[in-house]
Design an enzyme around this catalytic site. Structure first.
Site, PDB file in Angstrom:
ATOM      1  N   GLU A 107      45.929 -30.298 -50.775  1.00 27.44           N
ATOM      2  CA  GLU A 107      47.072 -29.577 -51.341  1.00 27.44           C
ATOM      3  C   GLU A 107      48.021 -30.468 -52.124  1.00 27.44           C
ATOM      4  O   GLU A 107      48.933 -29.946 -52.791  1.00 27.44           O
ATOM      5  CB  GLU A 107      47.834 -28.909 -50.205  1.00 27.44           C
ATOM      6  CG  GLU A 107      48.502 -29.904 -49.278  1.00 27.44           C
ATOM      7  CD  GLU A 107      48.882 -29.310 -47.938  1.00 27.44           C
ATOM      8  OE1 GLU A 107      48.203 -28.369 -47.498  1.00 27.44           O
ATOM      9  OE2 GLU A 107      49.844 -29.780 -47.345  1.00 27.44           O
ATOM     10  N   GLN A 143      40.002 -18.524 -42.134  1.00 28.07           N
ATOM     11  CA  GLN A 143      40.096 -19.988 -42.184  1.00 28.07           C
ATOM     12  C   GLN A 143      40.240 -20.577 -40.779  1.00 28.07           C
ATOM     13  O   GLN A 143      40.242 -21.787 -40.620  1.00 28.07           O
ATOM     14  CB  GLN A 143      41.316 -20.403 -43.022  1.00 28.07           C
ATOM     15  CG  GLN A 143      41.225 -19.985 -44.472  1.00 28.07           C
ATOM     16  CD  GLN A 143      42.470 -20.322 -45.276  1.00 28.07           C
ATOM     17  OE1 GLN A 143      42.960 -19.475 -45.998  1.00 28.07           O
ATOM     18  NE2 GLN A 143      42.979 -21.534 -45.180  1.00 28.07           N
ATOM     19  N   ARG A 181      48.083 -23.595 -50.139  1.00 26.96           N
ATOM     20  CA  ARG A 181      47.765 -24.974 -50.526  1.00 26.96           C
ATOM     21  C   ARG A 181      48.973 -25.877 -50.265  1.00 26.96           C
ATOM     22  O   ARG A 181      49.441 -26.599 -51.143  1.00 26.96           O
ATOM     23  CB  ARG A 181      47.355 -25.016 -51.990  1.00 26.96           C
ATOM     24  CG  ARG A 181      46.214 -25.996 -52.209  1.00 26.96           C
ATOM     25  CD  ARG A 181      45.509 -25.854 -53.497  1.00 26.96           C
ATOM     26  NE  ARG A 181      44.476 -26.920 -53.503  1.00 26.96           N
ATOM     27  CZ  ARG A 181      43.522 -27.001 -54.380  1.00 26.96           C
ATOM     28  NH1 ARG A 181      43.410 -26.131 -55.321  1.00 26.96           N
ATOM     29  NH2 ARG A 181      42.643 -27.984 -54.323  1.00 26.96           N
ATOM     30  N   CYS A 182      49.455 -25.800 -49.041  1.00 25.52           N
ATOM     31  CA  CYS A 182      50.746 -26.407 -48.735  1.00 25.52           C
ATOM     32  C   CYS A 182      50.856 -26.560 -47.231  1.00 25.52           C
ATOM     33  O   CYS A 182      50.360 -25.742 -46.490  1.00 25.52           O
ATOM     34  CB  CYS A 182      51.827 -25.455 -49.246  1.00 25.52           C
ATOM     35  SG  CYS A 182      53.428 -25.652 -48.504  1.00 25.52           S
TER      36      CYS A 182
END
Ligand code: CDP
Length: 783
Positions: free
Chosen positions: A738, A221, A368-369
């Site tokens: 997120e 990523q 996702r945070c």
């Protein structure tokens, strides 16, 4: 030149995702789709023990298997100074074990063979002599006196303590508590979970013996950050390293860290002079790569009798696993947990955090945070529900009473965040209206009168995304800025190169839409490139919903930079001064004479064929964006559930989600992001857990045990929106990817706890499996 007269499909248009053309036809290009000439295959041998001294490795039988080219051990890696590597939190992590194993699934050795199946088979022929040690499986156990020392490799490390960190004003918070009429508290555990992307991690390392050029195709990523880490770890010249992240089948934070497999494959390619491919299987991914959460939290809130919030304390104990490898800004040891005061005007807040080493896989990734915001949002929203119950208030009323008012923005929180914009009452009212809150409460009263367990859960989250401003945000020293590069070709088509890296979020569509709005080129004529360090500008990548706040801003800014030159070219073509040109609805026209107009196609052609004297040819630019602040998306989620008292099974009756992420670039993609986030939030609340037995055996290392909700379990979501632009972002957008994962777990849990309120149940830790809910019902009945 031909002109484009149709409406430009820029910001606000639900343009269909261009990337889906290849994805839904099954012609995406993932790591495992890539085959290079002479490529070898690597498989990793992992420890069956969580804690054991390594007495020896005998690879003779494996070496003898036809097709095996090499067996790589920690000893061999150590000879090249590669047995250990730095983590993203400034700790060290073993690449291949040399002294002892510290978690089940740790990388012990690797086999390189001419066939992937031979490499796997050979793993069983490696004889490893382990001397098992007692395992430490909880942070509480880790910090007890006399606990087995895990990091014997670290000089001066005498216990399993990793860090102590605090923020906020302790004295002011203590004062607030001394003035409270009521103090409510909650001890809760946010369990270890895993991002579980559909595509596991892997790479192909290809080092040319002739040129020394290192090309690594990698599921990353953050390819630029990885290149820098590789240059630092291996001492290779950075210009000789090229990281390519092709299509990525989901990341969710799992594909940010550097994993041992990447390093071993690179070393193997260097030693053998062949490309080496390594792809994990599902269990390897779940057992050894970046986990998330694993936070033990205590929250206390001080309130007046009328529900006014006075102060908040949070103390945390983080299970860091065997190596402190959280991917987070260096300055903040507990990520951005200190946003814990959430949507409330809390005058005093104090947070203290401790981290401990345990015999578990490292990670602490921002699943996702935005670096521990999920844990923070969960704690505050659960505490507020307890406070409402304690005071006999409706959970909506207590929230509305304490929300930061619209007029208070920009708002400085007690722990130092400057919230950019918000309208919390607006989002709440919208959600209440959509679900018909008053009616729902009546329905609940009727259901309760019939002895049913019916609950309504509310959660109003505030997120913090877009790390971040250079003055505060870096990862191992590298500032968290991002770049965008834009070139307009002679025919008015363009190429946009980004430092962020899509993993399915639709960047190829949305970032083109940003340029479309700024320059008047239709999005399908803008090719978006990312994921290749040789061909894209530097930046720290995509996680923590930072792409839109950082790269999205860089994209708008570079397009405006290019537009400045386009205005001059238009002025030249229209024979007026540049100040007389205005850009509107995708065209360049003479102020006051809208019929004298040039399109971007006219202007772009002139940039290469007919530019004024003294001007450089071409129409392109690059912009590195240093965000002045983070962005603070928010929303309110309301859920109704019914719990079966005999089985503990709970079903979502309705789920309304109102999100505000500022200006929406592509409303359809935003809704897709929210739907995915709500599903993952539901999974965490209802079913997902990776746990460990007392020996440190990981339980939850396949999709039979670690549950992914299917369409069958996933509730139906009703989505709503409010739009409060970010005042400092060039297009007013905030991140969204997120938000729903951050905000929704508390809503589901609050709903179940509300259903059980008549029984006096105050808390059940996630996941709220039917067994746990049933046990809580039985325990409440007994007491
Ligand atoms: O960093 P990541 O891409 O995971 O998260 P994000 O910045 O929240 O963006 C997720 C997707 O939603 C991207 O395609 C964004 O461009 C899109 N988005 C949008 O259309 N409007 C917003 N206000 C925020 C995101």
């Amino acid at each position: 030149m031909a002109t484009e007269t149709e409406e430009i499909r820029g910001i606000g248009h639900s343009v269909r995702r261009v990337e889906d053309d290849r994805f839904i036809r099954g012609v995406g290009n993932y790591i495992d789709d890539i085959h290079l000439p002479g490529m070898l295959h690597m498989a990793i041998l992992r420890s069956p023990y969580a804690h054991a001294n390594l007495k020896g490795i005998d690879a003779t039988r494996a070496q003898a298997l036809p097709g095996v080219i090499a067996v790589v051990t920690g000893e061999l890696m150590a000879q090249h100074n590669l047995a250990w590597m730095p983590t993203l939190s400034g700790d060290t992590q073993a690449v291949l074990v040399t002294d002892k194993v510290r978690f089940q699934g740790q990388e012990v050795a690797a086999v390189v063979a001419d066939d992937p199946y031979v490499a796997r088979d050979a793993l069983e022929l490696i004889d490893v002599d382990y001397d098992p040690l007692d395992a430490v499986t909880t942070p509480q156990q880790a910090l007890e006196d006399g606990a087995p020392l895990i990091r014997t490799d670290k000089e001066g490390q005498e216990n399993n303590h990793v860090y102590s960190w605090e923020t906020g004003d302790k004295e002011a918070t203590d004062n607030a508590f001394s003035q409270a009429d009521v103090v409510v508290s909650l001890d809760t555990f946010y369990p270890r979970s895993h991002p579980a992307p559909l595509e596991t991690c892997g790479c192909i390392a290809d080092i040319s013996p002739a040129t020394g050029q290192v090309t690594i195709y990698m599921t990353s990523q953050a390819p630029h950050a990885i290149r820098t880490v590789f240059a630092l770890v291996a001492g290779l010249p950075e210009e000789k390293i090229r990281i390519v992240s092709p299509d990525i089948g989901g990341g969710f934070g799992n594909k940010v860290p550097v994993y041992p497999g990447y390093v071993v494959a690179t070393a193997a390619s260097l030693l053998l002079g062949h490309p080496v491919k390594w792809i994990e299987d599902r269990s390897e991914n779940l057992i050894s790569t970046g986990f998330a959460r694993d936070y033990h939290m205590r929250g206390e809130m001080a309130l007046k009798k009328d529900g006014t919030m006075l102060g908040l304390r949070a103390s945390l104990l983080a299970d860091e696993g065997a190596f402190f490898a959280d991917a987070q800004p260096s300055k903040f040891k507990a990520g951005l947990f200190h946003i814990v005061s959430g949507s409330y005007d809390l005058p005093a807040t104090h947070v203290s955090a401790q981290g401990a080493y345990t015999n578990k896989a490292p990670g602490g990734v921002a699943y996702r945070c935005s670096f521990r915001v999920t844990e923070a949002s969960y704690l505050i929203e659960r505490l507020v529900q307890n406070a409402a119950n304690e005071l006999g208030m409706d959970p909506v009323d207590i929230r509305k009473k304490n929300f930061i008012d619209k007029e208070q923005f920009p708002y400085t929180s007690a722990t130092g965040f400057v919230y950019d914009s918000g309208d919390y009452h607006g989002a709440m009212d919208k959600a209440l209206g959509m679900i018909g809150y008053d009616e729902l409460r009546k329905e609940q009263a009727d259901a309760r009168a019939q002895g049913k367990l019916y609950g309504i859960g509310v959660a109003s989250f505030t997120e913090v995304v877009g790390a971040g401003p250079a003055k505060d945000y870096d990862i191992i020293g590298v500032k968290m800025n991002d770049g965008a590069e834009l070139r307009v070709h002679p025919t008015g088509k363009a190429i946009l190169k980004l430092s962020c890296q899509t993993q399915g979020q639709g960047h190829e569509t949305t970032f083109a839409q940003i340029v479309a709005g700024e320059l008047g080129i239709q999005p399908e004529h803008i090719k978006v490139m990312h994921g290749d360090t040789d061909n894209t500008p530097y930046g720290l990548g995509t996680y923590a919903s930072r792409s839109t706040p950082t790269s999205g801003a860089a994209t708008a800014m570079v397009a405006r930079r290019v537009r400045e030159k386009a205005m001059k070219l238009a002025a030249h073509l229209l024979e007026v001064a540049a100040e007389d040109i205005e850009y509107q609805a995708g065209t360049f026209s003479v102020r006051g004479a809208p019929d004298q107009v040039k399109t971007i196609q006219d202007v772009a052609f002139a940039a290469y064929t007919n530019y004024p004297e003294g001007m450089e040819a071409g129409l392109e630019g690059v912009y590195y964006y240093n965000p002045p602040n983070l962005t603070f998306p928010f929303g309110t989620y309301v859920v109704s559930v019914e719990v079966d008292p005999d089985t503990g099974v709970w079903n979502v009756r309705r789920m309304v989600a109102v999100d505000d992420c500022g200006v929406r670039i592509n409303p359809m993609i935003v809704e897709g992001q929210i739907t995915g986030g709500l599903t993952e939030g539901y999974a965490t609340a209802a079913m997902q857990l990776i746990t460990f037995d007392e020996l440190g055996n990981a339980i939850g290392t396949n999709f039979m045990d670690y549950l992914i909700p299917t369409a069958w379990e996933t509730p139906k979501f009703e989505l709503g929106e409010t739009v409060t632009p970010s005042p400092h972002h060039p297009i007013g957008a905030k991140g969204v990817g997120e938000s729903a994962t951050v905000g929704s777990p508390a809503a589901y849990v609050n709903a179940v706890i509300d259903a059980l309120q008549p029984l006096g149940v105050k808390n059940i830790d996630m996941p709220l499996t039917s067994a746990k809910v049933w046990e809580a019902i039985q325990a409440a009945k007994v007491s």
